[in-house]
Motif scaffolding. Structure first.
Motif, PDB file in Angstrom:
ATOM      1  N   GLU A 273      37.889 -18.881  65.996  1.00 31.69           N
ATOM      2  CA  GLU A 273      38.467 -18.297  67.201  1.00 31.69           C
ATOM      3  C   GLU A 273      37.450 -17.636  68.119  1.00 31.69           C
ATOM      4  OE1 GLU A 273      41.472 -15.631  65.830  1.00 31.69           O
ATOM      5  OE2 GLU A 273      42.896 -17.224  65.374  1.00 31.69           O
ATOM      6  N   VAL A 274      36.209 -17.513  67.680  1.00 33.52           N
ATOM      7  CA  VAL A 274      35.208 -16.821  68.493  1.00 33.52           C
ATOM      8  C   VAL A 274      33.813 -17.342  68.145  1.00 33.52           C
ATOM      9  CG1 VAL A 274      35.027 -14.926  66.823  1.00 33.52           C
ATOM     10  CG2 VAL A 274      34.324 -14.548  69.203  1.00 33.52           C
ATOM     11  N   THR A 275      32.965 -17.450  69.140  1.00 41.72           N
ATOM     12  CA  THR A 275      31.544 -17.735  68.938  1.00 41.72           C
ATOM     13  C   THR A 275      30.758 -16.533  69.439  1.00 41.72           C
ATOM     14  OG1 THR A 275      31.826 -20.127  69.182  1.00 41.72           O
ATOM     15  CG2 THR A 275      29.613 -19.249  69.518  1.00 41.72           C
ATOM     16  N   ARG A 276      29.922 -15.975  68.575  1.00 43.31           N
ATOM     17  CA  ARG A 276      29.090 -14.822  68.931  1.00 43.31           C
ATOM     18  C   ARG A 276      27.631 -15.273  68.993  1.00 43.31           C
ATOM     19  NH1 ARG A 276      32.629 -12.849  64.929  1.00 43.31           N
ATOM     20  NH2 ARG A 276      34.113 -11.293  65.726  1.00 43.31           N
ATOM     21  N   SER A 277      26.887 -14.680  69.920  1.00 47.59           N
ATOM     22  CA  SER A 277      25.467 -15.010  70.004  1.00 47.59           C
ATOM     23  C   SER A 277      24.698 -13.802  70.489  1.00 47.59           C
ATOM     24  CB  SER A 277      25.236 -16.214  70.936  1.00 47.59           C
ATOM     25  OG  SER A 277      25.796 -15.999  72.220  1.00 47.59           O
ATOM     26  N   VAL A 278      23.429 -13.732  70.086  1.00 47.06           N
ATOM     27  CA  VAL A 278      22.574 -12.611  70.480  1.00 47.06           C
ATOM     28  C   VAL A 278      21.121 -13.066  70.461  1.00 47.06           C
ATOM     29  CG1 VAL A 278      22.355 -11.709  68.117  1.00 47.06           C
ATOM     30  CG2 VAL A 278      22.023 -10.166  70.062  1.00 47.06           C
ATOM     31  N   VAL A 279      20.355 -12.606  71.430  1.00 46.48           N
ATOM     32  CA  VAL A 279      18.925 -12.900  71.471  1.00 46.48           C
ATOM     33  C   VAL A 279      18.212 -12.064  70.406  1.00 46.48           C
ATOM     34  CG1 VAL A 279      16.827 -12.528  72.849  1.00 46.48           C
ATOM     35  CG2 VAL A 279      18.816 -13.641  73.877  1.00 46.48           C
ATOM     36  N   ILE A 280      17.242 -12.668  69.749  1.00 44.73           N
ATOM     37  CA  ILE A 280      16.416 -12.010  68.741  1.00 44.73           C
ATOM     38  C   ILE A 280      14.960 -12.232  69.109  1.00 44.73           C
ATOM     39  CG2 ILE A 280      15.772 -11.949  66.295  1.00 44.73           C
ATOM     40  CD1 ILE A 280      18.637 -11.035  66.813  1.00 44.73           C
ATOM     41  N   ASP A 281      14.127 -11.201  69.000  1.00 41.04           N
ATOM     42  CA  ASP A 281      12.693 -11.433  69.142  1.00 41.04           C
ATOM     43  C   ASP A 281      11.967 -10.887  67.916  1.00 41.04           C
ATOM     44  OD1 ASP A 281      11.997  -8.695  69.456  1.00 41.04           O
ATOM     45  OD2 ASP A 281      12.139  -8.793  71.625  1.00 41.04           O
ATOM     46  N   ALA A 282      10.746 -11.357  67.732  1.00 42.17           N
ATOM     47  CA  ALA A 282       9.991 -11.005  66.527  1.00 42.17           C
ATOM     48  C   ALA A 282       9.663  -9.527  66.473  1.00 42.17           C
ATOM     49  CB  ALA A 282       8.705 -11.832  66.465  1.00 42.17           C
TER      50      ALA A 282
ATOM     51  N   GLU B  78      30.409 -12.378  73.027  1.00 42.15           N
ATOM     52  CA  GLU B  78      31.514 -13.017  72.326  1.00 42.15           C
ATOM     53  C   GLU B  78      32.259 -13.951  73.280  1.00 42.15           C
ATOM     54  OE1 GLU B  78      32.838  -9.893  68.884  1.00 42.15           O
ATOM     55  OE2 GLU B  78      33.754  -9.632  70.863  1.00 42.15           O
ATOM     56  N   ASP B  79      32.523 -15.172  72.798  1.00 43.75           N
ATOM     57  CA  ASP B  79      33.279 -16.155  73.567  1.00 43.75           C
ATOM     58  C   ASP B  79      34.503 -16.541  72.751  1.00 43.75           C
ATOM     59  OD1 ASP B  79      34.008 -18.178  75.425  1.00 43.75           O
ATOM     60  OD2 ASP B  79      33.013 -19.673  74.179  1.00 43.75           O
ATOM     61  N   PHE B  80      35.667 -16.026  73.130  1.00 43.19           N
ATOM     62  CA  PHE B  80      36.900 -16.342  72.406  1.00 43.19           C
ATOM     63  C   PHE B  80      37.456 -17.661  72.917  1.00 43.19           C
ATOM     64  CE2 PHE B  80      36.489 -11.809  71.772  1.00 43.19           C
ATOM     65  CZ  PHE B  80      36.847 -11.666  70.435  1.00 43.19           C
TER      66      PHE B  80
END
Length: 392
Positions: A94-103, A112-114
């Motif tokens: 029901e949801v796709t979550r994403s986040v930028v990560i750096d070293a 969040e994209d429902f």
């Protein structure tokens, strides 16, 4: 053609020292030249040379001055933010979550994209590209700078063949060579993990699993699964299918709780939780909204007791096979139920079996799959950044 320096030569030692210095800065964050020398075991002049080379290469930058108890202030250095960029992604029904990560450990917003449970109108590359672009837009990062992604999905993933199996929730996704195909489609390195297994990585790194020799992470949400961490290694199984416990047939005693349940998935996960809630007059269209309604209800404890009876039946075979130091309850239901659910599950197990396990609620406060994907991705970005310092 350039020749490669031999171990022990000045150029080889310089690159080796620079790798060591960068690794320490990535681990500790901000360091002075003197502190870098102490941690690396190298002399102050050598530490100064390492800092100068790394700064000239654009890998580190001065971040401020630290006043010493004696003598002048010292400049501190840190790894440049947004230097090695990736995106952690959690794909749920029901949801796709994403986040930028750096070293360097920068802090970026989670997006969040429902969406509807069926994603048949989107192929995997389109879905992941959208998640990457949404995360980068919120973080103020050019998507062209993304070097890699780690993705958690509701499926078993065979790391050696790239086969995706044990899933009914991934329409539009390839079933073979998944990492290779998605990496080619997106133009950077993509690694797909089972969501429960990558959540166990987060539990080991930042949750209650940090000090345990072994644990089983029992996931209850729309889906059902378990991950086994043995001394810091997550057990994948020969085909990636270890922990797909939802496909086990429901035990005989389950008939007292739900005579329609054919397997543990029927007994414990999404539809079963909704059925329990409905009996108390609690309902919602989306599963996450349903859990919020259960949590806010005056009948919360009664519903958790019923959920615990079912969860206990799912945990029993885990105890019989592996006997882990602890079972950690995670997933949306585990997070919502917290310590109350953990106590109820422990009581139900002790009432109906010979086991006396340690049942704990998750210690991961962020969305667990996204947090685990971030842990894996940061390690990969770090390794890539260090390896980029070549020994000439």
């Amino acid at each position: 053609m350039a020749t490669k320096s031999l171990p022990g030569t000045p150029s080889w030692l310089g690159a080796t020292n620079d790798q060591k210095a960068l690794a320490l800065l990535l681990e500790y964050g901000v360091l002075t030249r003197n502190r870098l020398g102490e941690l690396s075991g190298l002399s102050k002049p050598t530490a100064s040379q390492m800092v100068s080379r790394l700064e000239a290469a654009g890998l580190i930058e001065p971040v401020g001055e630290i006043a010493g108890s004696r003598g002048p202030t010292a400049m501190s250095y840190g790894v440049r933010r947004k230097l090695a960029i990736g995106v952690a992604i959690d794909v749920q029904p029901e949801v796709t979550r994403s986040v930028v990560i750096d070293a360097a450990g920068g802090d970026y917003p989670v997006v969040e994209d429902f969406h509807a449970r069926s994603r048949g109108d989107k192929d995997a590359a389109t879905e992941l590209t959208g998640a990457v672009h949404r995360a980068c837009a919120q973080a103020g990062v050019d998507p062209a700078r993304v070097r890699g992604a780690v993705v958690g999905v509701q499926a078993a993933v065979n790391a050696s063949t790239g086969e995706l199996s044990f899933t009914d929730e991934m329409p539009g996704w390839p079933r073979e060579n998944i990492n290779t195909r998605l990496s080619a489609d997106l133009g950077f390195d993509v690694v797909v993990w089972n969501d429960v297994k990558v959540a166990a990585v987060a539990e080991r790194e930042i949750g209650v699993g940090k000090d345990l020799g072994s644990f089983a992470l029992f996931w209850v949400g729309n889906g059902l699964g378990v991950a086994f961490d043995i001394r810091g290694e997550v057990l994948a199984g020969a085909s990636g299918g270890a922990g797909e416990i939802g496909y086990l047939s429901a035990p005989l005693r389950a008939a007292d709780l739900d005579p329609r349940a054919r397997d543990l998935q029927d007994l414990i996960s999404g539809d079963a939780i909704a059925s329990i809630a409905q009996a108390y007059g609690v309902s919602a269209e989306r599963f996450e909204d349903l859990l919020a309604a259960i949590d806010a209800s005056n009948e919360r404890d009664g519903m958790l007791t019923q959920i615990a009876e079912r969860v206990a039946l799912g945990i029993a075979p885990v105890l019989a096979v592996l006997d882990p130091e602890a079972v950690i309850l995670s997933g949306p239901v585990g997070v919502m139920g917290g310590d109350v659910l953990a106590r109820e599950v422990a009581a139900a197990i002790e009432n109906h079996t010979r086991w006396h396990p340690l049942i704990q609620s998750t210690g991961v406060t962020q969305p667990p799959v996204l947090a685990g994907a971030a842990c894996v991705l940061k390690e990969r970005l770090t390794e890539g950044l260090i390896a980029a310092i070549t020994r000439p």
